[in-house]
Write a protein that holds these residues in place. Structure first.
Motif, PDB file in Angstrom:
ATOM      1  N   ILE A   1       0.830  -1.219   0.000  1.00 54.49           N
ATOM      2  CA  ILE A   1       0.000   0.000   0.000  1.00 54.49           C
ATOM      3  C   ILE A   1       0.859   1.261   0.000  1.00 54.49           C
ATOM      4  N   PRO A   2       1.788   1.439   0.968  1.00 54.13           N
ATOM      5  CA  PRO A   2       2.625   2.653   0.911  1.00 54.13           C
ATOM      6  C   PRO A   2       3.555   2.683  -0.299  1.00 54.13           C
ATOM      7  N   GLU A   3       3.986   1.521  -0.787  1.00 54.82           N
ATOM      8  CA  GLU A   3       4.863   1.506  -1.954  1.00 54.82           C
ATOM      9  C   GLU A   3       4.128   2.022  -3.190  1.00 54.82           C
ATOM     10  N   ILE A   4       2.896   1.545  -3.385  1.00 56.46           N
ATOM     11  CA  ILE A   4       2.101   2.008  -4.531  1.00 56.46           C
ATOM     12  C   ILE A   4       1.749   3.491  -4.375  1.00 56.46           C
ATOM     13  N   TYR A   5       1.473   3.926  -3.157  1.00 52.01           N
ATOM     14  CA  TYR A   5       1.129   5.332  -2.901  1.00 52.01           C
ATOM     15  C   TYR A   5       2.292   6.246  -3.269  1.00 52.01           C
ATOM     16  N   GLU A   6       3.510   5.862  -2.880  1.00 48.70           N
ATOM     17  CA  GLU A   6       4.679   6.679  -3.197  1.00 48.70           C
ATOM     18  C   GLU A   6       4.879   6.797  -4.702  1.00 48.70           C
ATOM     19  N   LEU A   7       4.696   5.682  -5.408  1.00 47.54           N
ATOM     20  CA  LEU A   7       4.847   5.731  -6.863  1.00 47.54           C
ATOM     21  C   LEU A   7       3.754   6.585  -7.495  1.00 47.54           C
ATOM     22  N   ALA A   8       2.536   6.498  -6.958  1.00 49.56           N
ATOM     23  CA  ALA A   8       1.429   7.292  -7.493  1.00 49.56           C
ATOM     24  C   ALA A   8       1.646   8.783  -7.264  1.00 49.56           C
ATOM     25  N   GLU A   9       2.364   9.138  -6.196  1.00 54.08           N
ATOM     26  CA  GLU A   9       2.640  10.539  -5.901  1.00 54.08           C
ATOM     27  C   GLU A   9       3.789  11.095  -6.735  1.00 54.08           C
ATOM     28  N   GLY A  10       4.383  10.226  -7.566  1.00 55.28           N
ATOM     29  CA  GLY A  10       5.442  10.690  -8.441  1.00 55.28           C
ATOM     30  C   GLY A  10       6.839  10.478  -7.922  1.00 55.28           C
ATOM     31  N   ARG A  11       6.966   9.890  -6.734  1.00 56.17           N
ATOM     32  CA  ARG A  11       8.298   9.641  -6.179  1.00 56.17           C
ATOM     33  C   ARG A  11       8.803   8.297  -6.700  1.00 56.17           C
ATOM     34  N   ILE A  12       9.181   8.301  -7.986  1.00 54.38           N
ATOM     35  CA  ILE A  12       9.548   7.071  -8.680  1.00 54.38           C
ATOM     36  C   ILE A  12      11.065   6.978  -8.807  1.00 54.38           C
ATOM     37  N   THR A  13      11.600   5.852  -8.382  1.00 53.83           N
ATOM     38  CA  THR A  13      13.015   5.553  -8.559  1.00 53.83           C
ATOM     39  C   THR A  13      13.140   4.097  -9.002  1.00 53.83           C
ATOM     40  N   PRO A  14      14.227   3.733  -9.681  1.00 54.25           N
ATOM     41  CA  PRO A  14      14.413   2.327 -10.088  1.00 54.25           C
ATOM     42  C   PRO A  14      14.357   1.364  -8.898  1.00 54.25           C
ATOM     43  N   THR A  15      14.907   1.779  -7.755  1.00 52.53           N
ATOM     44  CA  THR A  15      14.903   0.911  -6.577  1.00 52.53           C
ATOM     45  C   THR A  15      13.484   0.654  -6.093  1.00 52.53           C
ATOM     46  N   LYS A  16      12.656   1.698  -6.073  1.00 52.60           N
ATOM     47  CA  LYS A  16      11.274   1.529  -5.617  1.00 52.60           C
ATOM     48  C   LYS A  16      10.484   0.638  -6.573  1.00 52.60           C
TER      49      LYS A  16
END
Length: 284
Positions: free
Chosen positions: A217-232
């Motif tokens: 849940i928090p992992e998908i939320y971070e990606l949805a907020e635009g905080r995208i990195t290859p590690t994530k």
């Protein structure tokens, strides 16, 4: 390669259903073949699933894990007359149960890494919370001296690394202790998962599935907020794969027959029925 194409091959390995990766062969390469009755003086017809004697001075023994047939000279001083009876033999893991053990132990290593990282972070945060009062004065004096030396701003309003460290010193002690304890508790949880998965315990599969799914849940939320990195992205893919594997392949929560179907599959792949169903033959 067909089921019967390996009956005349020296090792008889080709009789098994073709697979891209043979966990049985990998296990035998690591631990050696599982042969039974190598110290027996005589071989009976009823022992054909384990060993055969063609009168050529050799006993052909079948590996109970990978189904290879290996020639072994009879013992010069046998310690028993015949090979052991079936109830005396513990059949090693093979087939899907063996594959599952490799996958679960791979996940266990991933959880062990999490345990180590979170454990170090927890210790670091708790140590900082305990020593913050003593470190604060020395920290700011040092940073002021460094910034004076390069003509930069002084005091606690610095930007960049100084600003971030200043924020850490400004956090309330109770918050730091809470964060450290939460990290420690999560590290312990990851350690328990690692141990349970390494031992292939059913409860560890449920625990890992729940813990991993909650973290999606928090992992998908971070990606949805635009905080995208290859590690994530890589972490999300790994955790999704682990969740799907545990749910589907390990039949959690009654899926695909649940634990009963899992037990039946293990018995079907590792019991005497499996050995008789896949019975390659040594050279004639």
């Amino acid at each position: 390669m067909t089921e019967d194409s390996g009956r005349d091959s020296p090792a008889g390995v080709g009789s098994k259903r073709h697979r891209l990766f043979w966990y049985e062969l990998l296990e035998c390469a690591r631990r050696g073949h599982r042969l039974e009755g190598t110290s027996a003086a005589q071989v009976r017809n009823k022992d054909a699933v384990l060993v055969k004697d063609f009168g050529d001075g050799l006993h052909w023994h079948r590996c109970l894990r990978c189904d290879a047939w290996l020639p072994v000279r009879p013992a010069a001083h046998p310690d028993r007359e015949f090979p052991p009876e079936r109830q005396e033999i513990e059949i090693p893991l093979r087939g899907k149960p063996l594959r599952d053990r490799y996958v679960l132990r791979l996940i266990a290593l991933d959880r062990l890494l999490h345990f180590l990282v979170l454990g170090v972070l927890s210790i670091g945060v708790l140590a900082f919370a305990h020593e913050r009062g003593r470190l604060s004065g020395a920290f700011y004096r040092t940073m002021d001296l460094l910034q004076n030396g390069i003509g930069g701003p002084t005091g606690r309003s610095g930007q960049g690394l100084l600003g971030e460290l200043s924020k850490a010193f400004a956090v309330r002690s109770s918050t730091l202790w809470a964060v450290g304890l939460i990290l420690g508790a999560y590290a312990v949880l990851e350690g328990i998962e690692a141990i349970g998965l390494w031992l292939t315990k059913r409860w560890a599969e449920y625990l890992t599935f729940v813990a991993t799914t909650v973290l999606l849940i928090p992992e998908i939320y971070e990606l949805a907020e635009g905080r995208i990195t290859p590690t994530k992205i890589l972490t999300l893919i790994i955790n999704v794969a682990i969740s799907v594997y545990l749910l589907v392949a390990k039949r959690l929560f009654g899926l695909r027959g649940g634990g009963q179907a899992e037990a039946e599959e293990k018995a079907r792949d590792t019991g005497w029925e499996a050995l008789e169903r896949v019975l390659p033959g040594p050279p004639q």
